[in-house]
Design an enzyme around this catalytic site. Structure first.
Site, PDB file in Angstrom:
ATOM      1  N   SER A   1       4.282   8.366  -6.571  1.00 11.34           N
ATOM      2  CA  SER A   1       3.694   7.076  -6.822  1.00 11.34           C
ATOM      3  C   SER A   1       4.124   6.435  -7.575  1.00 11.34           C
ATOM      4  CB  SER A   1       2.001   7.300  -6.836  1.00 11.34           C
ATOM      5  OG  SER A   1       1.315   6.186  -7.357  1.00 11.34           O
TER       6      SER A   1
ATOM      7  N   TYR B   1      -4.551  11.445 -11.311  1.00  6.83           N
ATOM      8  CA  TYR B   1      -3.705  11.251 -10.081  1.00  6.83           C
ATOM      9  C   TYR B   1      -2.354  10.935 -10.395  1.00  6.83           C
ATOM     10  CZ  TYR B   1      -1.962   9.219  -5.986  1.00  6.83           C
ATOM     11  OH  TYR B   1      -1.188   8.835  -4.839  1.00  6.83           O
TER      12      TYR B   1
END
Length: 253
Positions: A156, A169
């Site tokens: 990401s 995350y």
């Protein structure tokens, strides 16, 4: 961090390859499973919701793809024994693994670290990094049995540059990037296994809607539209490429 959005794959790019996709029930995992099967792969569909996996299975069969396999597994509760039992089952069924796409992921909460729930933090780390690490270890012998195996870890933008409030995350994706580099370096010149990370970018998925509830989803690419890089990394055209960070689409302006 290159992007292969314009890649034109051969129709039979993944013919006779056995590829496992985690989180295959919806979103990017579903799109990848269908796309890999359409290009000839025998796809192992792994996820926690059997009904979703069965729908993807039926779609692959209806499209005339090679018969897929379903392997239900929830990373949150998975143990080392589960991963090794899975490896044993796949070894008996297929004898090797030519590709592994780690796509399953848990967002957690977008919240200040000061308020982050430690239990939720642990769950995110388990699903996004701990589970995939130990699954990969269990599957390494099967990957090494392939003439040309590819492991893709989903990353990401917040795993390449930290961003406020992204908490577990973001940290899990930084760990993913680091583990990819460690494993790629270990396997380089030793095996036929290549290991890379892939950031899908802003894509029309449920996770994206949860993270950005006010965003117009129709301004985003669909999972199907970001598949070229997924195909390039999984297929033989990227043979010899390992330890690299890729983006599935150009950065948004």
């Amino acid at each position: 961090m290159s992007c292969k959005i314009d890649y034109q794959p051969a129709p039979n790019l993944l013919e006779n390859r056995v590829v496992l996709v985690t989180g295959a029930g919806d979103g990017i995992g579903r799109a990848a499973a269908l796309t890999y099967a359409r290009h000839g792969a025998t796809v192992i569909l792994l996820g926690r919701t059997i009904a979703k996996l069965e729908r993807v299975y039926d779609e692959i069969e209806a499209a005339g793809g090679p018969q897929p396999a379903i392997f239900p597994l929830n990373f949150e509760g998975a143990t080392l024994k589960d991963f090794h039992d899975m490896a044993e089952t796949l070894d008996k069924e297929f004898g090797r693994l030519d590709g592994l796409l780690h796509n399953a992921g848990l967002l957690g909460r977008i919240t200040p670290f000061e308020q982050y729930n430690p239990e939720l933090w642990g769950q995110v780390m388990q699903v996004n990094i701990n589970g995939p690490i130990w699954m990969t270890q269990a599957l390494l012998p099967l990957l090494q049995a392939s003439d040309d195996a590819s492991v893709i870890f989903t990353s990401s933008s917040v795993g390449r540059k930290g961003r406020a409030y992204w908490g577990a995350y973001s940290v899990s994706k930084f760990a993913t990037e680091g583990f990819m580099e460690v494993l790629a370096d270990e396997l380089e010149n030793q095996t036929n296994v290549r290991v890379n990370t892939l950031n899908p970018g802003a894509t029309r998925t449920q996770m994206r809607r949860t993270a950005y509830p006010g965003e117009d989803p129709f301004t985003l690419r669909t999972p199907e539209e970001v598949m070229p890089t997924y195909l390039w990394l999984m297929g033989p055209d990227s043979k010899g490429v390992s330890g690299q960070k890729f983006d599935a689409q150009p950065p948004r302006v």
